[in-house]
Design a protein around this motif. Structure first.
Motif, PDB file in Angstrom:
ATOM      1  N   ASP A  84       0.806  -1.214   0.000  1.00 58.43           N
ATOM      2  CA  ASP A  84       0.000   0.000   0.000  1.00 58.43           C
ATOM      3  C   ASP A  84       0.841   1.268   0.000  1.00 58.43           C
ATOM      4  N   ILE A  85       2.152   1.159   0.237  1.00 59.44           N
ATOM      5  CA  ILE A  85       3.010   2.339   0.126  1.00 59.44           C
ATOM      6  C   ILE A  85       3.155   2.773  -1.337  1.00 59.44           C
ATOM      7  N   ASP A  86       2.761   1.895  -2.243  1.00 58.98           N
ATOM      8  CA  ASP A  86       2.859   2.138  -3.683  1.00 58.98           C
ATOM      9  C   ASP A  86       1.486   2.573  -4.198  1.00 58.98           C
ATOM     10  N   LYS A  87       1.334   3.842  -4.526  1.00 55.46           N
ATOM     11  CA  LYS A  87       0.035   4.371  -4.958  1.00 55.46           C
ATOM     12  C   LYS A  87      -0.448   3.699  -6.233  1.00 55.46           C
ATOM     13  N   GLN A  88       0.473   3.394  -7.131  1.00 52.95           N
ATOM     14  CA  GLN A  88       0.082   2.735  -8.377  1.00 52.95           C
ATOM     15  C   GLN A  88      -0.461   1.338  -8.101  1.00 52.95           C
ATOM     16  N   ALA A  89       0.153   0.646  -7.161  1.00 53.76           N
ATOM     17  CA  ALA A  89      -0.314  -0.702  -6.807  1.00 53.76           C
ATOM     18  C   ALA A  89      -1.697  -0.632  -6.157  1.00 53.76           C
ATOM     19  N   ARG A  90      -1.932   0.383  -5.318  1.00 48.95           N
ATOM     20  CA  ARG A  90      -3.253   0.541  -4.707  1.00 48.95           C
ATOM     21  C   ARG A  90      -4.308   0.779  -5.776  1.00 48.95           C
ATOM     22  N   ALA A  91      -3.993   1.648  -6.721  1.00 47.24           N
ATOM     23  CA  ALA A  91      -4.947   1.942  -7.788  1.00 47.24           C
ATOM     24  C   ALA A  91      -5.231   0.703  -8.624  1.00 47.24           C
ATOM     25  N   ALA A  92      -4.187  -0.090  -8.891  1.00 51.92           N
ATOM     26  CA  ALA A  92      -4.366  -1.307  -9.682  1.00 51.92           C
ATOM     27  C   ALA A  92      -5.234  -2.319  -8.945  1.00 51.92           C
ATOM     28  N   THR A  93      -5.047  -2.431  -7.638  1.00 50.47           N
ATOM     29  CA  THR A  93      -5.866  -3.344  -6.836  1.00 50.47           C
ATOM     30  C   THR A  93      -7.326  -2.934  -6.870  1.00 50.47           C
ATOM     31  N   GLN A  94      -7.580  -1.634  -6.707  1.00 51.79           N
ATOM     32  CA  GLN A  94      -8.957  -1.156  -6.712  1.00 51.79           C
ATOM     33  C   GLN A  94      -9.600  -1.371  -8.084  1.00 51.79           C
ATOM     34  N   ASP A  95      -8.849  -1.105  -9.134  1.00 48.22           N
ATOM     35  CA  ASP A  95      -9.375  -1.309 -10.498  1.00 48.22           C
ATOM     36  C   ASP A  95      -9.682  -2.786 -10.751  1.00 48.22           C
ATOM     37  N   ALA A  96      -8.819  -3.675 -10.252  1.00 48.67           N
ATOM     38  CA  ALA A  96      -9.032  -5.109 -10.452  1.00 48.67           C
ATOM     39  C   ALA A  96     -10.283  -5.584  -9.714  1.00 48.67           C
ATOM     40  N   LEU A  97     -10.516  -5.060  -8.525  1.00 43.45           N
ATOM     41  CA  LEU A  97     -11.716  -5.430  -7.778  1.00 43.45           C
ATOM     42  C   LEU A  97     -12.973  -4.935  -8.494  1.00 43.45           C
ATOM     43  N   MET A  98     -12.892  -3.730  -9.073  1.00 42.78           N
ATOM     44  CA  MET A  98     -14.049  -3.220  -9.814  1.00 42.78           C
ATOM     45  C   MET A  98     -14.289  -4.065 -11.066  1.00 42.78           C
ATOM     46  N   ALA A  99     -13.191  -4.508 -11.705  1.00 43.56           N
ATOM     47  CA  ALA A  99     -13.330  -5.382 -12.874  1.00 43.56           C
ATOM     48  C   ALA A  99     -13.970  -6.706 -12.470  1.00 43.56           C
ATOM     49  N   GLU A 123      16.692  -2.337  12.233  1.00 50.24           N
ATOM     50  CA  GLU A 123      16.594  -0.886  12.170  1.00 50.24           C
ATOM     51  C   GLU A 123      16.705  -0.353  10.737  1.00 50.24           C
ATOM     52  N   ASP A 124      17.149  -1.206   9.816  1.00 51.58           N
ATOM     53  CA  ASP A 124      17.249  -0.791   8.415  1.00 51.58           C
ATOM     54  C   ASP A 124      15.944  -1.009   7.646  1.00 51.58           C
ATOM     55  N   LEU A 125      14.975  -1.674   8.268  1.00 57.55           N
ATOM     56  CA  LEU A 125      13.728  -1.961   7.565  1.00 57.55           C
ATOM     57  C   LEU A 125      13.004  -0.685   7.181  1.00 57.55           C
ATOM     58  N   ARG A 126      12.951   0.255   8.105  1.00 55.86           N
ATOM     59  CA  ARG A 126      12.220   1.497   7.823  1.00 55.86           C
ATOM     60  C   ARG A 126      12.839   2.236   6.652  1.00 55.86           C
ATOM     61  N   ALA A 127      14.183   2.288   6.612  1.00 59.41           N
ATOM     62  CA  ALA A 127      14.856   2.978   5.516  1.00 59.41           C
ATOM     63  C   ALA A 127      14.540   2.314   4.176  1.00 59.41           C
ATOM     64  N   THR A 128      14.465   0.980   4.173  1.00 58.27           N
ATOM     65  CA  THR A 128      14.143   0.255   2.947  1.00 58.27           C
ATOM     66  C   THR A 128      12.730   0.572   2.481  1.00 58.27           C
ATOM     67  N   LEU A 129      11.790   0.611   3.423  1.00 56.78           N
ATOM     68  CA  LEU A 129      10.413   0.947   3.081  1.00 56.78           C
ATOM     69  C   LEU A 129      10.304   2.392   2.597  1.00 56.78           C
ATOM     70  N   GLU A 130      11.041   3.289   3.239  1.00 51.86           N
ATOM     71  CA  GLU A 130      11.017   4.686   2.810  1.00 51.86           C
ATOM     72  C   GLU A 130      11.563   4.835   1.400  1.00 51.86           C
ATOM     73  N   ALA A 131      12.614   4.064   1.091  1.00 49.78           N
ATOM     74  CA  ALA A 131      13.174   4.109  -0.262  1.00 49.78           C
ATOM     75  C   ALA A 131      12.138   3.651  -1.283  1.00 49.78           C
ATOM     76  N   ARG A 132      11.391   2.599  -0.941  1.00 47.67           N
ATOM     77  CA  ARG A 132      10.328   2.126  -1.823  1.00 47.67           C
ATOM     78  C   ARG A 132       9.244   3.185  -1.987  1.00 47.67           C
ATOM     79  N   ARG A 133       8.936   3.869  -0.903  1.00 55.30           N
ATOM     80  CA  ARG A 133       7.889   4.873  -0.958  1.00 55.30           C
ATOM     81  C   ARG A 133       8.310   6.050  -1.832  1.00 55.30           C
ATOM     82  N   ARG A 134       9.568   6.399  -1.786  1.00 55.81           N
ATOM     83  CA  ARG A 134      10.048   7.531  -2.593  1.00 55.81           C
ATOM     84  C   ARG A 134      10.095   7.200  -4.085  1.00 55.81           C
ATOM     85  N   GLU A 135      10.118   5.895  -4.398  1.00 58.88           N
ATOM     86  CA  GLU A 135      10.158   5.506  -5.802  1.00 58.88           C
ATOM     87  C   GLU A 135       8.894   5.883  -6.539  1.00 58.88           C
ATOM     88  N   ARG A 136       7.822   6.082  -5.805  1.00 64.89           N
ATOM     89  CA  ARG A 136       6.519   6.340  -6.444  1.00 64.89           C
ATOM     90  C   ARG A 136       6.111   7.782  -6.246  1.00 64.89           C
TER      91      ARG A 136
END
Length: 268
Positions: free
Chosen positions: A198-213, A255-268
């Protein structure tokens, strides 16, 4: 007038998340079950968890095991304990704490186990989708579609709870008690991992679109279309999680988990 999601949803999630652990009654598993329940939306912000004695009976473990698990969850910032007549353990929803707990679980899971969980989820969801095509009424589908549409614009925690509710209601439209129960069990297990996406906005949108389909295909009694919508969204999620897992395995410390998640979040 707001659409009310059936109140049975949290109860189904709670029953699945707090099913007996049995001989595997370790502290880590108790922690995992409670985190699953919170992530899936079985318990919401500020809600009191069952007592230590109740959790012990539900999970089939010793009270001391539950007490230690709750202590760990309190240390991680996922719950807080209040004293007094109305005291107990209460849920504290922190995006960071929940995400890190779920990321830790993903990192510890083997690639084979992750793939197998996704296959199980896809198979159960697909079966529910097929029977919903045969049995769901237009009125029921209208209600679910409205609830899904109103998920847009919610924050990530509220959005995940709403999406989980929609997925459970779609499963219930199969009108199969056994299939619905199977769906609740695997949904409860898989949702904490899906929530990482859910940190990936595009993935959230794709999930919602798939459920509507899926809802549109169900309206048309299109079994193949409904199953394909399920297949595409589950497999896309599995690929995303495999990619994230590789990133998480590359960091040696929690303690590096948060940084990894933040990096993923910044990708989008």
């Amino acid at each position: 007038m707001s659409i009310q999601v059936p109140s049975a949803t949290p109860n189904r999630l709670r029953n699945a998340a707090l099913a007996p652990i049995g001989d595997e009654g370790r502290i880590e598993l108790v922690e995992s079950r409670i985190v699953q329940a919170i992530t899936a939306g079985a318990f919401t912000e500020g809600e009191r968890l069952p007592s230590e004695t109740e959790l012990s009976a539900l999970l089939g473990v010793a009270v001391v095991t539950v007490r230690e698990a709750l202590s760990n969850l309190r240390h991680r910032g996922l719950i807080e304990t209040r004293r007094g007549r109305n005291g107990g353990s209460f849920v504290r929803l922190s995006h960071g704490s929940i995400e890190e707990s779920n990321a830790r679980a993903l990192r510890l899971m083997s690639r084979v186990a992750l793939a197998d969980l996704a296959v199980h989820y896809e198979a159960v969801c697909g079966a529910c989708a097929e029977y919903a095509c045969q049995r769901a009424t237009q009125g029921e589908l209208d209600l679910v579609a409205t609830v899904l549409e109103r998920a847009r614009g919610l924050d990530r925690v509220a959005w995940r709870r709403r999406i989980t509710e929609v997925q459970l209601e779609l499963a219930a439209l199969s009108q199969s008690v056994r299939l619905t129960k199977a769906h609740v069990r695997v949904q409860t297990e898989f949702t904490p991992l899906l929530a990482l996406q859910d940190i990936d906005k595009q993935a959230r949108a794709a999930t919602q679109d798939a459920l509507m389909a899926q809802i549109r295909a169900t309206r048309e009694r299109n079994v193949n279309g409904s199953r394909n919508a399920v297949r595409e969204t589950v497999r896309a999620s599995a690929r995303w999680l495999v990619s994230l897992q590789a990133d998480l395995l590359a960091v040696p410390h929690d303690e590096d988990l948060r940084a990894t998640l933040e990096a993923r979040r910044r990708e989008r």
